[in-house]
Design an enzyme around this catalytic site. Structure first.
Site, PDB file in Angstrom:
ATOM      1  N   LYS A  80      43.815  22.197  21.048  1.00 50.29           N
ATOM      2  CA  LYS A  80      43.651  23.597  20.659  1.00 50.29           C
ATOM      3  C   LYS A  80      43.382  24.455  21.895  1.00 50.29           C
ATOM      4  O   LYS A  80      42.873  23.950  22.893  1.00 50.29           O
ATOM      5  CB  LYS A  80      42.441  23.735  19.725  1.00 50.29           C
ATOM      6  CG  LYS A  80      42.667  23.241  18.310  1.00 50.29           C
ATOM      7  CD  LYS A  80      41.434  23.484  17.455  1.00 50.29           C
ATOM      8  CE  LYS A  80      41.623  22.976  16.039  1.00 50.29           C
ATOM      9  NZ  LYS A  80      42.686  23.655  15.295  1.00 50.29           N
TER      10      LYS A  80
ATOM     11  N   ARG B 114      44.127  16.241   6.928  1.00 51.62           N
ATOM     12  CA  ARG B 114      44.884  15.578   5.861  1.00 51.62           C
ATOM     13  C   ARG B 114      44.997  14.077   6.106  1.00 51.62           C
ATOM     14  O   ARG B 114      45.126  13.301   5.169  1.00 51.62           O
ATOM     15  CB  ARG B 114      46.262  16.251   5.732  1.00 51.62           C
ATOM     16  CG  ARG B 114      47.103  16.154   6.955  1.00 51.62           C
ATOM     17  CD  ARG B 114      48.246  17.177   6.980  1.00 51.62           C
ATOM     18  NE  ARG B 114      47.806  18.514   7.401  1.00 51.62           N
ATOM     19  CZ  ARG B 114      48.607  19.570   7.480  1.00 51.62           C
ATOM     20  NH1 ARG B 114      49.881  19.465   7.147  1.00 51.62           N
ATOM     21  NH2 ARG B 114      48.134  20.746   7.859  1.00 51.62           N
TER      22      ARG B 114
END
Ligand code: BES
Ligand code: MN
Ligand code: ZN
Length: 495
Positions: free
Chosen positions: A278, A352
């Site tokens: 990120k 996920r």
């Protein structure tokens, strides 16, 4: 420690307290409690309304100090806005502002007459509960990682009594239990990631189980998960020195043999993005990436404290997503616990990947009658819904309706998003059964679609709380959402 809440019966002018709280609408309409105080103190409230010093604007506050004629030391006048259109959301907003103002006064206790105001469609128990929760929310202070300070000489708010009939007692009891769950969630989420790692969450869950008879806790470490085949979850945690854990709390409040309700919460204790790193600015906020875990654990705490007569399990996959020589990488193909293979196209879509194995394990192990997960899953959900509503995804209309209703009732609201099969093709992969990202469009939906592949045959719903779990900015704090929603959903099932 949560505040101490009680019911009060005294008339406002005789309440012997450091502070009484009364409401005033716009255009000089006094509530009955405000009118009684006004009468007893020679019209001082009305005079301030006429001078414009008390506007009645929603959430505005004015303190009258030691007015002669009443037993209380102070009067906190709270603006309610216009009487027309006064609704549940405004009531909550006003209760929050009143609590903030109260927290700034040098008082240890107060008596509130706010719960006497009429809120369309809501009863006294709801009004007391909502005001109490707002007060506890405003009273919460994060202190865990500051140098211990000298105890201040000023008294601090420790308790509030709400004027209401005994029919409101249930609301008060619920507020105390839910406030405890909310505090549990907020404190855990606010802790820095060097303290709140997977082992820390496991220790907190274990400590809660040790302190409660009907609760048990099981923690799987990475060695056990390796044996069982948690290939997806383990890949995410592989780059971190803080090894992943799978934490499972069980509460037996219902009859033996009755299928439990199950929560699963995303517990990424820090999300750097991994090899798909990120950008730097704001990355510290990714300590809140275990907000789903905190939320479901908080709801579990609230349910146990309320003594709901249900069986309940709460499962937290916990891991840290770090770049490292041993990290998983884009292009890797993982074999999940379900047997489905996953092509990793972005290591930042890690939530996920831990949830899919946790969903499979929870379904297999507990055969729940409903399965709800909460996760700070996608930035796309923040773009879609902002900070006011959590995203709700489910193929089960009845379950979705239950959760939406619980959110509406508790004002911890969710908004339903589509989960149509039309979106599933975005997850097609040339190298595995499913890809872990679905391209630019509909990011929150394709994330939910990914999870749906691992919840086949389950009565399942997913809450994306990326926008609601914390308030952003330097001084932002965890909100404790969706504890209130989930606690309400369980209360509704328990009747
Ligand atoms: N934890 C983030 C989602 C997130 C981002 C929550 C910002 C709150 C604020 C999640 O793991 C993530 O990084 N998601 C990616 C998915 C993408 C790579 C498909 C995202 O949303 O950008
Ligand atoms: Mn991520
Ligand atoms: Zn994440």
């Amino acid at each position: 420690m949560t505040l101490q809440f009680s019911l009060a019966t005294a008339a406002p002018e005789t309440a012997d307290s450091a502070c009484v709280l009364v409401g005033v609408y716009e255009q000089g309409v006094l509530t009955s409690a405000a009118a009684r105080i006004d009468g007893a103190i020679g019209g001082a409230i009305k005079r301030q309304v006429e001078s414009g010093d008390i506007s009645g604007k929603a959430g505005s506050t004015t303190v009258l100090y030691a007015p002669a004629g009443i037993a209380a030391k102070r009067v906190l006048v709270v603006g309610l806005g216009t009487q027309k259109g006064f609704d549940a959301a405004r009531y909550q907003k006003v209760a929050i502002e009143a609590a903030r103002a109260l927290g700034k006064l040098p008082v240890a206790e107060a008596v509130s007459y706010l719960a006497e105001v009429d809120v369309p469609g809501r009863d006294a128990a709801w009004r007391v509960r909502t005001a109490a929760l707002a007060t506890d929310h405003a009273a919460y202070r994060y202190t865990a990682t500051f140098k211990p300070r000298e105890k201040s000489v000023q008294p601090e708010l420790a308790g509030v009594a709400f004027a209401a009939g005994t029919e409101a007692q249930a609301g008060l009891d619920q507020a105390t239990a839910i406030a405890e769950g909310v505090r549990f969630a907020r404190e855990l989420a606010n802790l820095p990631p060097n303290i709140c790692n997977p082992a820390h969450i496991a220790a907190q869950a274990q400590a809660f189980a040790d302190a409660h008879d009907q609760v048990s806790c099981r923690v799987l470490d990475h060695v056990e998960m390796e044996k069982l085949g948690f290939g997806s979850l383990l890949a995410v945690g592989r780059g971190s020195a803080n090894k992943p854990k799978l934490i499972a709390l069980e509460y037996k409040g219902g009859a033996e043999g009755v299928a439990p309700y199950a929560f699963v919460g995303k517990g990424i204790t820090f999300d750097t993005g991994g090899i798909s790193l990120k950008p730097g600015p704001g990355m510290e906020e990714m300590k809140y990436d275990m907000g789903g875990a905190a939320g479901v654990l908080g709801a579990f705490v609230a349910a146990v404290k309320m003594g709901v007569k249900l069986n309940l399990v709460c499962v937290v996959p916990a891991a840290e997503n770090m770049p490292d020589g041993d990290s998983y990488r884009p292009g890797d193909v993982l074999t999940s616990l379900s047997g489905l293979t996953i092509e990793v196209l972005n290591t930042d879509a890690e939530g996920r990947l831990i949830l899919c194995d946790a969903l499979t394990w929870t379904a297999q192990t507990f055969k729940p009658q409903a399965l709800v997960d909460a996760a700070t899953l996608t930035g796309a959900c923040v773009i879609a819904l902002g900070k006011h509503a959590s995203g709700l995804f489910s193929k089960h209309d009845d379950l979705a309706a239950e959760l939406l209703a619980a959110g509406e009732h508790s004002l911890d609201r969710a908004w339903r998003m589509p989960l149509w099969d039309d979106y599933q093709a975005q997850l097609d992969s040339g190298f595995a059964d499913v890809a872990n990202i679905g391209g630019k469009s509909a990011g929150a939906i394709t994330a939910a679609c990914f999870l749906s592949r691992f919840a086949e045959g389950q009565r399942w719903a997913h809450l994306d709380i990326a926008g609601t779990a914390w308030d952003e900015g330097r001084k932002g704090l965890a909100t404790g959402r969706p504890v209130a929603l989930l606690a309400q959903w369980l209360l509704d099932r328990d009747s």
